[in-house]
Structures are given as structure tokens and as C-alpha cells.
Design an enzyme around this catalytic site. Structure first.
Site, short mmCIF file in Angstrom:
data_model
loop_
_atom_site.label_atom_id
_atom_site.label_comp_id
_atom_site.label_asym_id
_atom_site.label_seq_id
_atom_site.Cartn_x
_atom_site.Cartn_y
_atom_site.Cartn_z
N ILE A 1 44.84 44.43 41.12
CA ILE A 1 44.54 43.08 40.66
C ILE A 1 45.90 42.46 40.42
O ILE A 1 46.60 42.84 39.49
CB ILE A 1 43.72 43.03 39.35
CG1 ILE A 1 42.30 43.54 39.54
CG2 ILE A 1 43.67 41.58 38.83
CD1 ILE A 1 41.44 43.49 38.28
N TYR A 2 46.28 41.54 41.28
CA TYR A 2 47.57 40.88 41.13
C TYR A 2 47.39 39.38 41.15
O TYR A 2 46.61 38.85 41.95
CB TYR A 2 48.55 41.30 42.24
CG TYR A 2 49.06 42.71 42.07
CD1 TYR A 2 49.80 43.06 40.95
CD2 TYR A 2 48.82 43.68 43.02
CE1 TYR A 2 50.27 44.35 40.77
CE2 TYR A 2 49.28 44.98 42.86
CZ TYR A 2 50.01 45.31 41.73
OH TYR A 2 50.47 46.58 41.56
N GLY B 1 43.07 36.77 36.46
CA GLY B 1 42.89 38.23 36.42
C GLY B 1 41.50 38.60 35.92
O GLY B 1 40.87 39.52 36.44
N ASN C 1 53.92 48.58 31.65
CA ASN C 1 53.34 47.25 31.86
C ASN C 1 52.33 46.98 30.74
O ASN C 1 51.11 47.03 30.95
CB ASN C 1 52.66 47.18 33.24
CG ASN C 1 52.23 45.78 33.62
OD1 ASN C 1 52.21 44.87 32.79
ND2 ASN C 1 51.85 45.61 34.87
N TYR D 1 43.34 45.71 30.39
CA TYR D 1 42.31 46.70 30.72
C TYR D 1 41.65 47.26 29.46
O TYR D 1 40.43 47.47 29.45
CB TYR D 1 42.88 47.80 31.61
CG TYR D 1 43.24 47.26 32.98
CD1 TYR D 1 42.27 46.68 33.79
CD2 TYR D 1 44.54 47.30 33.45
CE1 TYR D 1 42.59 46.17 35.03
CE2 TYR D 1 44.87 46.79 34.69
CZ TYR D 1 43.88 46.22 35.48
OH TYR D 1 44.19 45.70 36.71
N LYS E 1 41.19 45.64 26.70
CA LYS E 1 40.31 44.56 26.26
C LYS E 1 38.99 44.57 27.04
O LYS E 1 37.94 44.19 26.52
CB LYS E 1 41.03 43.21 26.43
CG LYS E 1 40.20 41.99 26.06
CD LYS E 1 40.93 40.70 26.39
CE LYS E 1 40.78 40.45 27.85
NZ LYS E 1 40.78 39.16 28.38
#
Length: 173
Positions: free
Chosen positions: A97-98, A109, A136, A143, A145
Site C-alpha cells: 500500500i503506497y 491509504g 517505518n 496497521y 490502528k
């Protein structure tokens, strides 16, 4: 800001995936890697041949996020043997996911993640999993969350540099 639209990518989108992939990977990871390692990674993982093969793989799906005509991010999902690890039929990997850095914090996102969750549920998957670089924290928080928990670690090579990714999983049923 116009509404963000997400659509499934096809082979005709190869150059789009290649371009957004190179741009977003560079924006996200360039400052933590040498130029040599970044260039090697981008050449190896975003070549026309590699992206074409990934788009043609029957167990991989790509989705592109656009604001109007501008591509702002993308998602890559893998099932079965396309998964980079695990390869369990009840799991689905979110490989990428970028989102362009200019769109960070604008829910792109989240929209891409929501699409991954939708596809996993439609396919009856028991869990989603992914790898995220341990350095990161923004992505890790995102993630967490969304209900992911760390279950392991693995090595992810950027060029010749071996880095540690946290492997995270979200149980769906």
C-alpha cells in the site's frame, strides 16, 4: 480535494503501476537507504518485465487510487502461491500500500486498505497479513490502528542491504 476513486488495474496499467511504484517507494524509503541500494531495488522490482509478470499472475491483484486523473497511490494483494511468505490458502497478503507523500494524511491509504479488507472478505479469507519495515513507525501505527498485530519478523532486502520487517496479521474470522 476531489473524491479519491479506486479501480482494479490491468496489464494496460503497467506503466502507471511502474511509475507510481517507483515514485512512492523512493519517497518513502530513500532517506533511510543509500542511493546505490535504492537504485538497485527500483531496477529489480519495478522493471517492465517484473511489473508485467506481477500483473499477469492469477493470484495477484492491483488497485490504483486516483484523484481526478492523477494517480495518487496503489495497492497490491497476493493470495496462494503469489504470497511472498506463508502461502496459506486462508490468508491474503497486502504486499504494497503506497501513497504519494503529498497525499499522506488524506485517507488514501485507508481507502486502499478498506479495498484490501473488502476483497479478503469477498474471497472468504481468514486473515490479512503483511510485512512493514521496523523503521517505518507511521506505517506500523496505521496497521495497528486497523487491528494488525506483530506475529514475526523477516528480512527484506533493499539493494544489498538486509533490513528487518515486522510481519503483522489481522484475523478476520
Amino acid at each position: 480535494m476531489e473524491q479519491i476513486m479506486i479501480h482494479k488495474a490491468s496489464l494496460e496499467d503497467m506503466a502507471t503501476i511502474q511509475g507510481i511504484g517507483r515514485q512512492t517507494f523512493f519517497e518513502t524509503f530513500a532517506q533511510g537507504n543509500t542511493g546505490e541500494d535504492m537504485n538497485k531495488y527500483l531496477e529489480d522490482h519495478f522493471s517492465e518485465a517484473k511489473i508485467t509478470a506481477e500483473l499477469n499472475h492469477p493470484e495477484s491483484l492491483f488497485f490504483i487510487a486516483r484523484e481526478g486523473t492523477e494517480v495518487v497511490g496503489y495497492l497490491k494483494l497476493n493470495t496462494g502461491q503469489a504470497q511472498t511468505e506463508l502461502r496459506e490458502k486462508e490468508g491474503m497478503e497486502i504486499e504494497r500500500i503506497y501513497v504519494k507523500s503529498a497525499y499522506h494524511g488524506k485517507k488514501v491509504g485507508q481507502l486502499l486498505y478498506d479495498k484490501a479488507l473488502e476483497i479478503a472478505k469477498l474471497q472468504g479469507k481468514s486473515y490479512l497479513w503483511l510485512g512493514v519495515w521496523e523503521e517505518n513507525p507511521r506505517a506500523i501505527r496505521f496497521y495497528e490502528k486497523n487491528g494488525f498485530v506483530v506475529f514475526d519478523k523477516h528480512i527484506f532486502k533493499v539493494g544489498n542491504d538486509e533490513q528487518t520487517d515486522l510481519m503483522m496479521k489481522k484475523v478476520l474470522r
